[in-house]
Design a protein around this motif. Sequence first.
Motif, short mmCIF file in Angstrom:
data_model
loop_
_atom_site.label_atom_id
_atom_site.label_comp_id
_atom_site.label_asym_id
_atom_site.label_seq_id
_atom_site.Cartn_x
_atom_site.Cartn_y
_atom_site.Cartn_z
N ARG A 146 36.97 31.97 20.08
CA ARG A 146 38.01 32.53 20.95
C ARG A 146 37.38 33.01 22.25
O ARG A 146 36.43 33.79 22.23
CB ARG A 146 38.74 33.69 20.25
N ILE A 147 37.92 32.55 23.36
CA ILE A 147 37.35 32.88 24.65
C ILE A 147 37.55 34.35 25.00
O ILE A 147 36.80 34.92 25.78
CB ILE A 147 37.96 31.98 25.76
N ASP A 148 38.59 34.99 24.41
CA ASP A 148 38.87 36.40 24.74
C ASP A 148 38.00 37.38 23.97
O ASP A 148 37.98 38.57 24.28
CB ASP A 148 40.35 36.72 24.52
N THR A 149 37.27 36.89 22.95
CA THR A 149 36.43 37.79 22.16
C THR A 149 34.97 37.33 22.08
O THR A 149 34.13 38.05 21.54
CB THR A 149 36.98 37.93 20.72
N VAL A 150 34.66 36.14 22.59
CA VAL A 150 33.29 35.62 22.48
C VAL A 150 32.32 36.55 23.21
O VAL A 150 32.65 37.15 24.24
CB VAL A 150 33.21 34.20 23.06
N SER A 151 31.13 36.68 22.67
CA SER A 151 30.12 37.57 23.25
C SER A 151 29.18 36.80 24.17
O SER A 151 29.06 35.57 24.08
CB SER A 151 29.30 38.22 22.14
N ALA A 152 28.52 37.54 25.05
CA ALA A 152 27.53 36.93 25.93
C ALA A 152 26.38 36.36 25.11
O ALA A 152 25.81 35.32 25.47
CB ALA A 152 27.01 37.97 26.92
N ARG A 153 26.06 37.02 24.00
CA ARG A 153 24.96 36.56 23.15
C ARG A 153 25.25 35.18 22.58
O ARG A 153 24.36 34.31 22.51
CB ARG A 153 24.74 37.56 22.02
N TYR A 154 26.51 34.94 22.17
CA TYR A 154 26.86 33.63 21.61
C TYR A 154 26.81 32.55 22.68
O TYR A 154 26.31 31.44 22.43
CB TYR A 154 28.27 33.69 20.99
N LEU A 155 27.29 32.85 23.87
CA LEU A 155 27.26 31.87 24.96
C LEU A 155 25.82 31.49 25.30
O LEU A 155 25.54 30.35 25.67
CB LEU A 155 27.98 32.42 26.18
N ARG A 156 24.91 32.46 25.19
CA ARG A 156 23.49 32.16 25.39
C ARG A 156 22.93 31.35 24.24
O ARG A 156 22.14 30.42 24.45
CB ARG A 156 22.70 33.45 25.54
N ALA A 157 23.34 31.67 23.03
CA ALA A 157 22.79 31.00 21.85
C ALA A 157 23.13 29.51 21.82
O ALA A 157 22.31 28.69 21.40
CB ALA A 157 23.31 31.67 20.58
N ILE A 158 24.32 29.13 22.30
CA ILE A 158 24.67 27.72 22.31
C ILE A 158 24.16 27.03 23.58
O ILE A 158 24.36 25.83 23.75
CB ILE A 158 26.20 27.52 22.19
N GLY A 159 23.48 27.80 24.44
CA GLY A 159 22.88 27.21 25.63
C GLY A 159 23.85 26.95 26.76
O GLY A 159 23.52 26.27 27.72
N ALA A 160 25.07 27.51 26.68
CA ALA A 160 26.07 27.25 27.72
C ALA A 160 25.72 27.95 29.02
O ALA A 160 25.88 27.39 30.10
CB ALA A 160 27.45 27.70 27.24
N LEU A 161 25.24 29.20 28.91
CA LEU A 161 24.97 30.01 30.11
C LEU A 161 23.66 30.76 29.94
O LEU A 161 23.23 31.03 28.81
CB LEU A 161 26.11 31.01 30.35
N SER A 162 23.04 31.10 31.05
CA SER A 162 21.87 31.95 31.01
C SER A 162 22.30 33.40 30.75
O SER A 162 23.50 33.70 30.71
CB SER A 162 21.11 31.87 32.35
N LYS A 163 21.34 34.29 30.60
CA LYS A 163 21.66 35.68 30.31
C LYS A 163 22.52 36.29 31.41
O LYS A 163 23.56 36.90 31.14
CB LYS A 163 20.37 36.48 30.15
N ARG A 164 22.11 36.13 32.66
CA ARG A 164 22.87 36.71 33.77
C ARG A 164 24.24 36.06 33.89
O ARG A 164 25.25 36.73 34.15
CB ARG A 164 22.10 36.56 35.08
N GLN A 165 24.30 34.74 33.72
CA GLN A 165 25.58 34.05 33.82
C GLN A 165 26.54 34.51 32.73
O GLN A 165 27.73 34.72 32.99
CB GLN A 165 25.36 32.53 33.72
N ALA A 166 26.02 34.65 31.50
CA ALA A 166 26.88 35.07 30.39
C ALA A 166 27.42 36.48 30.63
O ALA A 166 28.60 36.74 30.37
CB ALA A 166 26.10 35.01 29.08
N GLU A 167 26.59 37.37 31.12
CA GLU A 167 27.04 38.73 31.39
C GLU A 167 28.09 38.75 32.50
O GLU A 167 29.08 39.48 32.43
CB GLU A 167 25.85 39.61 31.75
N ALA A 168 27.86 37.93 33.54
CA ALA A 168 28.84 37.85 34.63
C ALA A 168 30.14 37.25 34.14
O ALA A 168 31.24 37.68 34.55
CB ALA A 168 28.27 37.00 35.78
N PHE A 169 30.05 36.28 33.24
CA PHE A 169 31.26 35.65 32.69
C PHE A 169 32.09 36.67 31.90
O PHE A 169 33.32 36.71 32.03
CB PHE A 169 30.86 34.49 31.78
N ILE A 170 31.44 37.49 31.09
CA ILE A 170 32.17 38.49 30.30
C ILE A 170 32.87 39.49 31.22
O ILE A 170 34.02 39.88 30.97
CB ILE A 170 31.21 39.20 29.33
#
Length: 353
Positions: A146-170
């Motif tokens: 779910r895009i409304d509950t996904v964590s930055a950690r999960y987005l990093r784990a699947i390689g979709a975004l870097s740490k900074r990108q994932a945090e900015a996305f959230i």
Amino acid sequence: MAKLFSDREIRAIAVFLPLAGLLIIALMLVRPAADPEAARRAEAEMEEALPADSVVMSHFDPNTASLDDLRRLGLTKHEAVSLLKYRAAGKVFRIPEDLTLCYGISDSLYRRLEPWVRIGRKYAIAPEKYRTGRILPEPLAPGPFRIDTVSARYLRAIGALSKRQAEAFIRWRDLSGIYDMEDLRECYVVSDSVAAALKPYVIFPERKARPIEQPVELNTADSATLRSVVGIGPRTVVAIMHYRERLGGFVRAEQLAEVPGVRERNYEKILKQIYCDSCKIRKIDINFASPKVLGKHPYIAPQALRKLLKARQLKGGWSTAGELVEQNILTREEAARLAPYLQFGSDSGPADE
């Protein structure tokens, strides 16, 4: 007269020159003669493509395909070797369009191969770069989320975004909300290739449409209110407010189609949720407004502005929009569009800059 060379040096030169001549002759005899025909045959062999009836088009991953696999797809030896060399240099194909970066793959060949390209899960979503000098673990295989509950950690784990990108996305998601693929692509840290890779796994929350009996007034709505309209994303909100400021307000809801970013597929849906109060628009006193104020209005073209300022300097002003048409400053269509934003009273004073 002094000698240039001593007797010893002369004897050394006399011995060296014959030896040098013999060495050159030997090298010429040993060196094989150039064979232009053999060179042409080798070049033809590299460019030789398989017969049409031997080509078998099938799905392939350019990251793992072998020379034989590429040849069966109809690539010449030169094209197939170019791709393998590109891959051997450490390059990875993340999306089908990456094939165009390989110098041996022409645009026409890419168009033929593109429907058959299937990037493996290992390569489809790029892992984080090697920034720390240590090898990072392979990305986790993505699953539905779910895009409304996904964590930055999960987005990093699947390689979709870097740490900074994932945090900015959230932060972006929590502020603006994401309800469809268009909203997802609106986020500045999500590239088109990442959005396409995530599309099969994303689950969007439902967003209830604003009841039609409570439409949004376009000229007074703030950013949060505009964002609540189904079909208006974060970037479109900014574009609407910027255009509204330049325009002086909307006279008709249909003017929303003039805003960059309002797409045709959302236009009809948006119209059902908005209305315009034309009394809220900001008018320009054309007889006193500064060139800067006039030049900002989207309905006054640069050529018309030059004519208007020159005529105003000579004439002093106008009392109706029809006079602007009569003096060939505006066309009838331009005057009709601009008329709601004009006032001709001299008692209002100069417009603010």
